[in-house]
Write a protein that holds these residues in place. Structure first.
Motif, PDB file in Angstrom:
ATOM      1  N   VAL A   1      12.532   0.003   4.782  1.00 47.87           N
ATOM      2  CA  VAL A   1      11.260  -0.098   5.496  1.00 47.87           C
ATOM      3  C   VAL A   1      10.868   1.256   6.082  1.00 47.87           C
ATOM      4  O   VAL A   1       9.709   1.669   5.997  1.00 47.87           O
ATOM      5  CB  VAL A   1      11.326  -1.165   6.613  1.00 47.87           C
ATOM      6  CG1 VAL A   1      10.064  -1.155   7.452  1.00 47.87           C
ATOM      7  CG2 VAL A   1      11.544  -2.537   6.028  1.00 47.87           C
TER       8      VAL A   1
ATOM      9  N   THR B   1       7.399   3.079   5.461  1.00 51.01           N
ATOM     10  CA  THR B   1       6.552   3.373   6.614  1.00 51.01           C
ATOM     11  C   THR B   1       6.143   4.842   6.613  1.00 51.01           C
ATOM     12  O   THR B   1       4.968   5.173   6.807  1.00 51.01           O
ATOM     13  CB  THR B   1       7.303   3.013   7.917  1.00 51.01           C
ATOM     14  OG1 THR B   1       7.602   1.621   7.892  1.00 51.01           O
ATOM     15  CG2 THR B   1       6.480   3.325   9.133  1.00 51.01           C
TER      16      THR B   1
ATOM     17  N   GLN C   1       5.581   0.154  11.369  1.00 46.23           N
ATOM     18  CA  GLN C   1       6.682  -0.615  10.799  1.00 46.23           C
ATOM     19  C   GLN C   1       6.336  -2.101  10.742  1.00 46.23           C
ATOM     20  O   GLN C   1       6.629  -2.775   9.758  1.00 46.23           O
ATOM     21  CB  GLN C   1       7.953  -0.373  11.614  1.00 46.23           C
ATOM     22  CG  GLN C   1       9.187  -1.074  11.069  1.00 46.23           C
ATOM     23  CD  GLN C   1       9.386  -2.459  11.645  1.00 46.23           C
ATOM     24  OE1 GLN C   1       9.034  -2.726  12.800  1.00 46.23           O
ATOM     25  NE2 GLN C   1       9.932  -3.350  10.856  1.00 46.23           N
TER      26      GLN C   1
ATOM     27  N   VAL D   1       4.040  -2.767   7.691  1.00 44.17           N
ATOM     28  CA  VAL D   1       4.783  -2.711   6.428  1.00 44.17           C
ATOM     29  C   VAL D   1       5.673  -3.945   6.299  1.00 44.17           C
ATOM     30  O   VAL D   1       5.728  -4.570   5.235  1.00 44.17           O
ATOM     31  CB  VAL D   1       5.599  -1.402   6.329  1.00 44.17           C
ATOM     32  CG1 VAL D   1       6.506  -1.412   5.112  1.00 44.17           C
ATOM     33  CG2 VAL D   1       4.655  -0.200   6.296  1.00 44.17           C
ATOM     34  N   SER D   2       6.344  -4.318   7.373  1.00 46.25           N
ATOM     35  CA  SER D   2       7.221  -5.497   7.339  1.00 46.25           C
ATOM     36  C   SER D   2       6.443  -6.769   7.025  1.00 46.25           C
ATOM     37  O   SER D   2       6.920  -7.632   6.282  1.00 46.25           O
ATOM     38  CB  SER D   2       7.954  -5.650   8.667  1.00 46.25           C
ATOM     39  OG  SER D   2       8.874  -4.595   8.838  1.00 46.25           O
TER      40      SER D   2
END
Length: 130
Positions: free
Chosen positions: A50, A54, A61, A64-65
């Motif tokens: 991740v 990112t 973050q 993106v998660s």
């Protein structure tokens, strides 16, 4: 007003056809976000954490998660633990690259006209973000 069914076609055939196309519509919906496409394109180069995604995308973050969770729920990516981190990878790299390549060829043939669509094009998406 009643419509007479064509010979050999049941009256509920359109509903059956629509239901049969639901998984394809769900697949294309999962690919409809530019961030998810960027993640998939980057994962086509290999596994990434991740934090790497990112940094590459310049996004938070949490953002993106959220997109990784969507892609994983759709079966397009998988993850494996490495220490305290997770490594993300494509589940079907070759098939996904074939699909994205076909989309690029179609966009080239249509002159990217779909991006001008008032509903699904760039302008329509910008209105959704407000």
């Amino acid at each position: 007003m009643t419509m007479k069914a064509q010979e050999g076609v049941t009256p509920d055939a359109p509903q059956i056809e629509t239901a049969a196309l639901s998984p394809a519509a769900s697949l294309f919906h999962s690919l409809s976000d530019p961030t998810r496409l960027a993640i998939l394109r980057h994962l086509s180069l290999g596994e990434h954490r991740v934090v790497e995604l990112t940094a590459h995308l310049g996004l938070a973050q949490s953002t993106v998660s959220k997109h990784l969770a969507c892609l994983r729920d759709c079966g397009l990516i998988d993850s494996r633990p490495v220490g305290r981190a997770s490594m993300f990878s494509l589940t079907t790299r070759d098939e996904l690259l074939d699909l994205l390549g076909a989309a690029e060829r179609l966009l080239a043939l249509t002159g990217d006209a779909v991006d001008l669509c008032p509903t699904y094009g760039a302008t329509g998406r910008a209105g959704d973000e407000e």
